[in-house]
Design a protein around this motif. Structure first.
Motif, mmCIF file in Angstrom:
data_model
loop_
_atom_site.group_PDB
_atom_site.id
_atom_site.type_symbol
_atom_site.label_atom_id
_atom_site.label_comp_id
_atom_site.label_asym_id
_atom_site.label_seq_id
_atom_site.Cartn_x
_atom_site.Cartn_y
_atom_site.Cartn_z
ATOM 1 N N TYR A 103 32.439 77.858 -21.460
ATOM 2 C CA TYR A 103 32.048 76.636 -20.786
ATOM 3 C C TYR A 103 30.872 76.907 -19.868
ATOM 4 O O TYR A 103 30.772 77.962 -19.264
ATOM 5 C CB TYR A 103 33.211 76.083 -19.947
ATOM 6 N N LEU A 104 30.036 75.929 -19.767
ATOM 7 C CA LEU A 104 28.905 76.010 -18.854
ATOM 8 C C LEU A 104 29.172 75.024 -17.733
ATOM 9 O O LEU A 104 29.418 73.845 -17.979
ATOM 10 C CB LEU A 104 27.604 75.645 -19.589
ATOM 11 N N ARG A 105 29.158 75.503 -16.534
ATOM 12 C CA ARG A 105 29.406 74.646 -15.384
ATOM 13 C C ARG A 105 28.102 74.486 -14.613
ATOM 14 O O ARG A 105 27.541 75.462 -14.129
ATOM 15 C CB ARG A 105 30.467 75.263 -14.478
ATOM 16 N N ILE A 106 27.647 73.260 -14.547
ATOM 17 C CA ILE A 106 26.430 72.973 -13.799
ATOM 18 C C ILE A 106 26.852 72.220 -12.546
ATOM 19 O O ILE A 106 27.433 71.151 -12.623
ATOM 20 C CB ILE A 106 25.458 72.128 -14.635
ATOM 21 N N ARG A 107 26.565 72.797 -11.429
ATOM 22 C CA ARG A 107 26.941 72.179 -10.167
ATOM 23 C C ARG A 107 25.680 71.718 -9.458
ATOM 24 O O ARG A 107 24.862 72.534 -9.046
ATOM 25 C CB ARG A 107 27.710 73.180 -9.311
ATOM 26 N N THR A 108 25.559 70.419 -9.372
ATOM 27 C CA THR A 108 24.383 69.887 -8.688
ATOM 28 C C THR A 108 24.643 69.885 -7.186
ATOM 29 O O THR A 108 25.783 69.758 -6.746
ATOM 30 C CB THR A 108 24.073 68.460 -9.174
ATOM 31 N N PRO A 109 23.599 70.015 -6.408
ATOM 32 C CA PRO A 109 23.789 70.056 -4.951
ATOM 33 C C PRO A 109 24.139 68.670 -4.402
ATOM 34 O O PRO A 109 23.777 67.645 -4.983
ATOM 35 C CB PRO A 109 22.427 70.516 -4.425
ATOM 36 N N PHE A 110 24.849 68.655 -3.308
ATOM 37 C CA PHE A 110 25.148 67.404 -2.624
ATOM 38 C C PHE A 110 23.954 67.094 -1.723
ATOM 39 O O PHE A 110 23.342 67.988 -1.158
ATOM 40 C CB PHE A 110 26.423 67.538 -1.786
ATOM 41 N N HIS A 111 23.628 65.816 -1.619
ATOM 42 C CA HIS A 111 22.467 65.408 -0.840
ATOM 43 C C HIS A 111 22.908 64.768 0.472
ATOM 44 O O HIS A 111 23.828 63.948 0.483
ATOM 45 C CB HIS A 111 21.617 64.415 -1.631
ATOM 46 N N PRO A 112 22.246 65.104 1.578
ATOM 47 C CA PRO A 112 22.577 64.470 2.858
ATOM 48 C C PRO A 112 22.222 62.991 2.830
ATOM 49 O O PRO A 112 21.281 62.582 2.157
ATOM 50 C CB PRO A 112 21.734 65.214 3.889
ATOM 51 N N ALA A 113 22.973 62.208 3.574
ATOM 52 C CA ALA A 113 22.743 60.765 3.647
ATOM 53 C C ALA A 113 21.512 60.466 4.486
ATOM 54 O O ALA A 113 21.183 61.207 5.413
ATOM 55 C CB ALA A 113 23.959 60.078 4.238
ATOM 56 N N ASP A 114 20.864 59.372 4.166
ATOM 57 C CA ASP A 114 19.763 58.877 4.994
ATOM 58 C C ASP A 114 20.349 58.355 6.295
ATOM 59 O O ASP A 114 21.488 57.879 6.333
ATOM 60 C CB ASP A 114 19.025 57.744 4.279
ATOM 61 N N GLU A 115 19.573 58.403 7.363
ATOM 62 C CA GLU A 115 20.050 57.929 8.671
ATOM 63 C C GLU A 115 20.533 56.484 8.623
ATOM 64 O O GLU A 115 21.512 56.127 9.239
ATOM 65 C CB GLU A 115 18.952 58.084 9.732
ATOM 66 N N TRP A 127 27.336 63.592 3.571
ATOM 67 C CA TRP A 127 26.670 63.625 2.279
ATOM 68 C C TRP A 127 26.423 62.184 1.842
ATOM 69 O O TRP A 127 27.073 61.257 2.315
ATOM 70 C CB TRP A 127 27.523 64.346 1.237
ATOM 71 N N ARG A 128 25.493 62.013 0.933
ATOM 72 C CA ARG A 128 25.143 60.676 0.456
ATOM 73 C C ARG A 128 26.352 59.941 -0.124
ATOM 74 O O ARG A 128 26.555 58.760 0.132
ATOM 75 C CB ARG A 128 24.036 60.788 -0.595
ATOM 76 N N HIS A 129 27.187 60.637 -0.895
ATOM 77 C CA HIS A 129 28.349 59.974 -1.499
ATOM 78 C C HIS A 129 29.366 59.552 -0.424
ATOM 79 O O HIS A 129 30.042 58.546 -0.583
ATOM 80 C CB HIS A 129 29.007 60.852 -2.576
ATOM 81 N N GLN A 130 29.442 60.306 0.665
ATOM 82 C CA GLN A 130 30.340 59.913 1.758
ATOM 83 C C GLN A 130 29.823 58.643 2.426
ATOM 84 O O GLN A 130 30.584 57.709 2.681
ATOM 85 C CB GLN A 130 30.443 61.037 2.796
ATOM 86 N N ALA A 131 28.518 58.597 2.721
ATOM 87 C CA ALA A 131 27.941 57.428 3.381
ATOM 88 C C ALA A 131 28.075 56.179 2.512
ATOM 89 O O ALA A 131 28.360 55.089 3.018
ATOM 90 C CB ALA A 131 26.472 57.690 3.720
ATOM 91 N N LYS A 132 27.915 56.340 1.202
ATOM 92 C CA LYS A 132 28.097 55.196 0.299
ATOM 93 C C LYS A 132 29.544 54.718 0.332
ATOM 94 O O LYS A 132 29.808 53.510 0.326
ATOM 95 C CB LYS A 132 27.696 55.575 -1.130
ATOM 96 N N ALA A 133 30.474 55.657 0.364
ATOM 97 C CA ALA A 133 31.890 55.285 0.446
ATOM 98 C C ALA A 133 32.174 54.590 1.777
ATOM 99 O O ALA A 133 32.918 53.606 1.824
ATOM 100 C CB ALA A 133 32.780 56.523 0.285
ATOM 101 N N TRP A 134 31.579 55.059 2.866
ATOM 102 C CA TRP A 134 31.797 54.440 4.179
ATOM 103 C C TRP A 134 31.292 52.998 4.178
ATOM 104 O O TRP A 134 31.927 52.123 4.761
ATOM 105 C CB TRP A 134 31.098 55.232 5.271
ATOM 106 N N GLU A 135 30.153 52.766 3.511
ATOM 107 C CA GLU A 135 29.629 51.399 3.436
ATOM 108 C C GLU A 135 30.622 50.467 2.744
ATOM 109 O O GLU A 135 30.799 49.324 3.147
ATOM 110 C CB GLU A 135 28.299 51.382 2.666
ATOM 111 N N ARG A 136 31.275 50.962 1.716
ATOM 112 C CA ARG A 136 32.212 50.131 0.961
ATOM 113 C C ARG A 136 33.577 50.018 1.652
ATOM 114 O O ARG A 136 34.242 48.996 1.540
ATOM 115 C CB ARG A 136 32.402 50.701 -0.437
#
Length: 131
Positions: free
Chosen positions: A52-64, A79-88
């Motif tokens: 198996y090949l595991r490609i792990r992309t980096p997590f990106h910080p959220a914009d202010e 992280w960007r995915h956390q900030a998006k979840a917080w918005e929702r």
């Protein structure tokens, strides 16, 4: 320096594990060890289907600007995915929306839902509300 090709290393590991598993157990029935070896060695249905090949992309910080979804900001940059979840999920400026967060291990999935919950509870407590 020794360079090892991943496919060769995987094949060697698969071979060593197969040999270990087929010789470790004293299986009396003649057909059973052969069936076990076929199962372990089959690349389509066997236990080892890889490599198996595991490609792990980096997590990106959220914009202010994304951090404005909460009344009180945490002390870390999300992280960007956390900030998006917080918005929702935040009830600070509206109703929370159903949200599903799927991301890698150690990426802060717990904080994705827990921070908006704690923010909501703190706000409700300051208003003297229960529940």
């Amino acid at each position: 320096m020794v360079l090892v090709k991943p496919t060769l290393a995987a094949a060697q590991l698969r071979g060593s594990l197969t040999q270990y598993l087929t010789t470790t157990y004293a299986l009396a029935d003649e057909d059973t060890p052969l069936a076990l070896e076929r199962f372990l060695g089959d690349l389509e249905t066997g236990i080892f289907r890889g490599p198996y090949l595991r490609i792990r992309t980096p997590f990106h910080p959220a914009d202010e600007g994304r951090r404005a979804a909460l009344e009180r900001q945490p002390s870390f940059t999300p992280w960007r995915h956390q900030a998006k979840a917080w918005e929702r999920l935040s009830t600070y400026k509206g109703t929370a929306e159903p949200t599903l967060v799927t991301t890698g291990i150690g990426s802060g999935k717990t904080e994705s839902f827990l921070i908006p919950v704690l923010d909501h509870c703190r706000r409700q407590k300051s208003l003297g509300r229960r529940g």
